[in-house]
Design an enzyme around this catalytic site. Structure first.
Site, PDB file in Angstrom:
ATOM      1  N   LYS A 182       0.868  -1.183   0.000  1.00 47.24           N
ATOM      2  CA  LYS A 182       0.000   0.000   0.000  1.00 47.24           C
ATOM      3  C   LYS A 182       0.903   1.231   0.000  1.00 47.24           C
ATOM      4  CE  LYS A 182      -1.855   2.628   2.996  1.00 47.24           C
ATOM      5  NZ  LYS A 182      -1.761   3.898   2.241  1.00 47.24           N
ATOM      6  N   GLY A 235       7.302   5.121   8.076  1.00 48.20           N
ATOM      7  CA  GLY A 235       6.413   6.257   8.320  1.00 48.20           C
ATOM      8  C   GLY A 235       6.673   6.827   9.695  1.00 48.20           C
ATOM      9  N   SER A 236       5.648   7.420  10.272  1.00 49.53           N
ATOM     10  CA  SER A 236       5.840   8.105  11.550  1.00 49.53           C
ATOM     11  C   SER A 236       5.871   7.096  12.708  1.00 49.53           C
ATOM     12  CB  SER A 236       4.707   9.102  11.775  1.00 49.53           C
ATOM     13  OG  SER A 236       3.485   8.405  11.827  1.00 49.53           O
ATOM     14  N   GLU A 258      10.532   1.353  10.037  1.00 52.79           N
ATOM     15  CA  GLU A 258      11.516   2.444   9.889  1.00 52.79           C
ATOM     16  C   GLU A 258      10.761   3.732  10.171  1.00 52.79           C
ATOM     17  OE1 GLU A 258      13.352   5.371   8.643  1.00 52.79           O
ATOM     18  OE2 GLU A 258      13.666   4.554   6.626  1.00 52.79           O
ATOM     19  N   CYS A 293      13.588  11.055   6.422  1.00 50.48           N
ATOM     20  CA  CYS A 293      13.630  10.507   7.781  1.00 50.48           C
ATOM     21  C   CYS A 293      14.974  10.796   8.451  1.00 50.48           C
ATOM     22  CB  CYS A 293      13.304   9.024   7.778  1.00 50.48           C
ATOM     23  SG  CYS A 293      14.350   8.072   6.691  1.00 50.48           S
ATOM     24  N   GLU A 392       9.934  15.626  15.628  1.00 43.28           N
ATOM     25  CA  GLU A 392      10.283  15.553  14.211  1.00 43.28           C
ATOM     26  C   GLU A 392       9.425  16.566  13.452  1.00 43.28           C
ATOM     27  OE1 GLU A 392       9.126  12.088  11.751  1.00 43.28           O
ATOM     28  OE2 GLU A 392      11.206  12.079  11.060  1.00 43.28           O
TER      29      GLU A 392
END
Ligand code: TXE
Length: 491
Positions: A182, A235-236, A258, A293, A392
């Protein structure tokens, strides 16, 4: 091809299941970051669609020869796939930069070739990591046989759609798994093109499927599907937690995560070429407008360098002008969405309320295009509990803190939450290596910053920046499990 007309790019819309495009009426608007224009309506996979994709991948795992064919033949199909990707660069790079934050020059010079070569890199593992013979007693033979897991669920972010697809999908396929991916609902199309090219290259239909849709619906359903053996996600940190929870509640099944970062860069007063260091530091926070990232977002500077370095950074930042991603020559990217721009603005304003001093930037560029471009920004910060240091930001915002000695620098570098990457800039090898030992980070760059084409070096996080690794042998092995076999050899 240089610049291109974004209104003339045809879109491989829909899901891609069992080697076929599945067109459905779309309900999710997809916008171009460069001008904010909605250019497509994306279908959102419901539970039935996720079922169909996982079922396709399961059938391809058990019914096609993908997992069982001689591994060099699997590798050859992947190499052909990489060749087709390179041959398709005009279309693929345009598709990537049309709807993402990747300028066309960078998509052509980096994203497309990096993706193709990454596929070749993982293909090479196919016949080299089959397991091992164990040291058992002489009258027995013990082995560990490496086998693919089955269907791997992959969830990718929007900041580097092609490369992130490669990181997730290539090691899984090389190891003989099948995949349901996805992509982010904000950058959905280049992955479909990759999947189509895979089938053209001889990867059996169903081995690589793509479903579209929102994270909480399609992504969550993929994680919870009983037919999925493992989930790999970028992602987050917050969403990573949700992914892990879904995998725990419906498995448990293994995850590779990650996640976010807040990576420090330590600059000591002995750097031999301050101009060059400043350029490296500027690129580390302005590349992809900081939506990386591993962005080097926390600058720690030995006090005598504070002023000269800030001056040089400001000079570097002044050369960056916002540009449309489909224009050749664009070097500075838009933020992915208005929501992301508001998030950046909110953190910067909270940081200033908490005492950060704005040295440069701090506002959006005033552009006609309709896209959200945020000025490269420097915040000088005293206390490490400032929101701009803790959170972040995912924008071109650099915090800067001064230190007086190595010990203080290493103390400031330690982040309460994140440990994805770090940079050390010094002419003193001993100091660089002492820092390497002490820094809590999955990757440390010395006298450089940012990724190279060394796919062999794994990437991933310490602390809450992640679990497991992408890239390297580690990423390949995370797509296998090992069967222990013990044979009695006595006559
Ligand atoms: O990320 P999400 P978003 C960080 C960055 C950014 C913030 C928010 O700080 O500002 O995350 O970005 C899917 N179950 N990074 O909201 O939510 C989603 O559809 C399963 C860091 O875009 O993490 C998308 O495909 N999947 C980062 C993917 O997860 C779910 C890159 C990433 O979305 C889901 C991007 C759910 N419940 C953002 N919810 C990095 N580490 O590089 C969402 N998704």
């Amino acid at each position: 091809m240089a610049s291109f007309d974004p209104d003339r790019i045809s879109l491989p819309g829909g899901h891609y299941i069992h080697g076929r495009l599945v067109q459905e009426t779309g309900t999710l608007p997809v916008s171009r970051p460069s001008d904010g224009k909605v250019y497509a309506m994306l279908p959102s996979a419901d539970a039935g669609c996720v079922d169909a994709a996982v079922d396709s991948a399961r059938r391809a795992f058990g019914g096609s020869d993908w997992a069982r064919r001689p591994p060099r033949d699997r590798a050859r199909a992947m190499r052909r796939w990489a060749d087709l990707i390179e041959a398709d660069i005009d279309y693929l790079a345009a598709l990537e930069s049309l709807g993402s934050t990747r300028p066309i020059d960078q998509a052509r010079a980096w994203d497309v070739p990096y993706t193709a070569e990454g596929i070749r890199f993982f293909a090479e593992f196919a016949d080299k990591c089959g397991g091992e013979v164990a040291a058992t007693a002489h009258d027995h033979l013990g082995m560990q046989i490496a086998e693919p897991l089955g269907v791997v669920g992959a969830i990718a972010p929007w900041n580097f759609p092609l490369s992130m697809t490669c990181w997730k999908v290539a090691p899984a396929l090389a190891a003989g798994n099948t995949v349901v991916l996805k992509p982010s609902e904000m950058t959905p199309f280049s992955a479909v093109r990759l999947a189509t090219l895979a089938v053209e290259a001889g990867v059996p239909p169903g081995v690589f499927n793509v479903i579209q849709g929102s994270g909480p619906v399609a992504g969550e359903a993929l994680c919870r599907h009983p037919g999925v053996a493992k989930v790999t996600f970028t992602g987050s940190t917050g969403t990573g937690r949700a992914v892990m929870r879904a995998c725990a509640e419906t498995g448990p099944k293994p995850v590779t995560l990650e996640l976010g970062g807040k990576s420090p860069q330590l600059v000591f007063a002995d750097v031999p070429d301050l101009d060059r260091t400043a350029q490296t530091l500027a690129a580390a926070i302005t590349g992809n407008a900081g939506q990386v990232c591993v962005a080097g977002s926390r600058l720690l500077v030995e006090r005598p360098l504070l002023e000269p370095l800030v001056e040089r950074l400001q000079q570097c930042f002044a050369t960056l002008e916002p540009g449309l991603t489909w224009h050749a020559g664009t070097r500075f990217s838009p933020l992915i969405s208005d929501a992301q721009a508001r998030r950046v603005e909110t953190i910067v304003s909270r940081a200033r309320e908490a005492g950060a001093e704005l040295l440069t930037g701090g506002t959006r560029f005033d552009t006609e295009s309709g896209g959200c471009f945020y000025r490269p920004t420097i915040l000088q910060v005293g206390a490490s509990d400032n929101p701009a240091v803790r959170e972040e930001i995912f924008g071109p915002v650099l915090t800067i803190q001064a230190f007086d000695d190595e010990e203080e620098a290493l103390g400031l570098a330690e982040h309460e939450i994140y440990g994805l990457a770090a940079g050390v800039h010094t002419a003193d090898l001993g100091r660089a290596l002492r820092a390497v030992r002490r820094l809590s980070a999955g990757t440390v760059w010395v006298n450089r910053y940012g990724r190279s084409r060394d796919y062999i070096l794994p990437t991933g996080g310490y602390k809450r920046s992640g679990i497991g690794r992408d890239l390297g042998r580690a990423a390949y092995e995370a797509n296998l499990h090992h069967k222990s076999v013990l044979v009695d050899l006595t006559p």
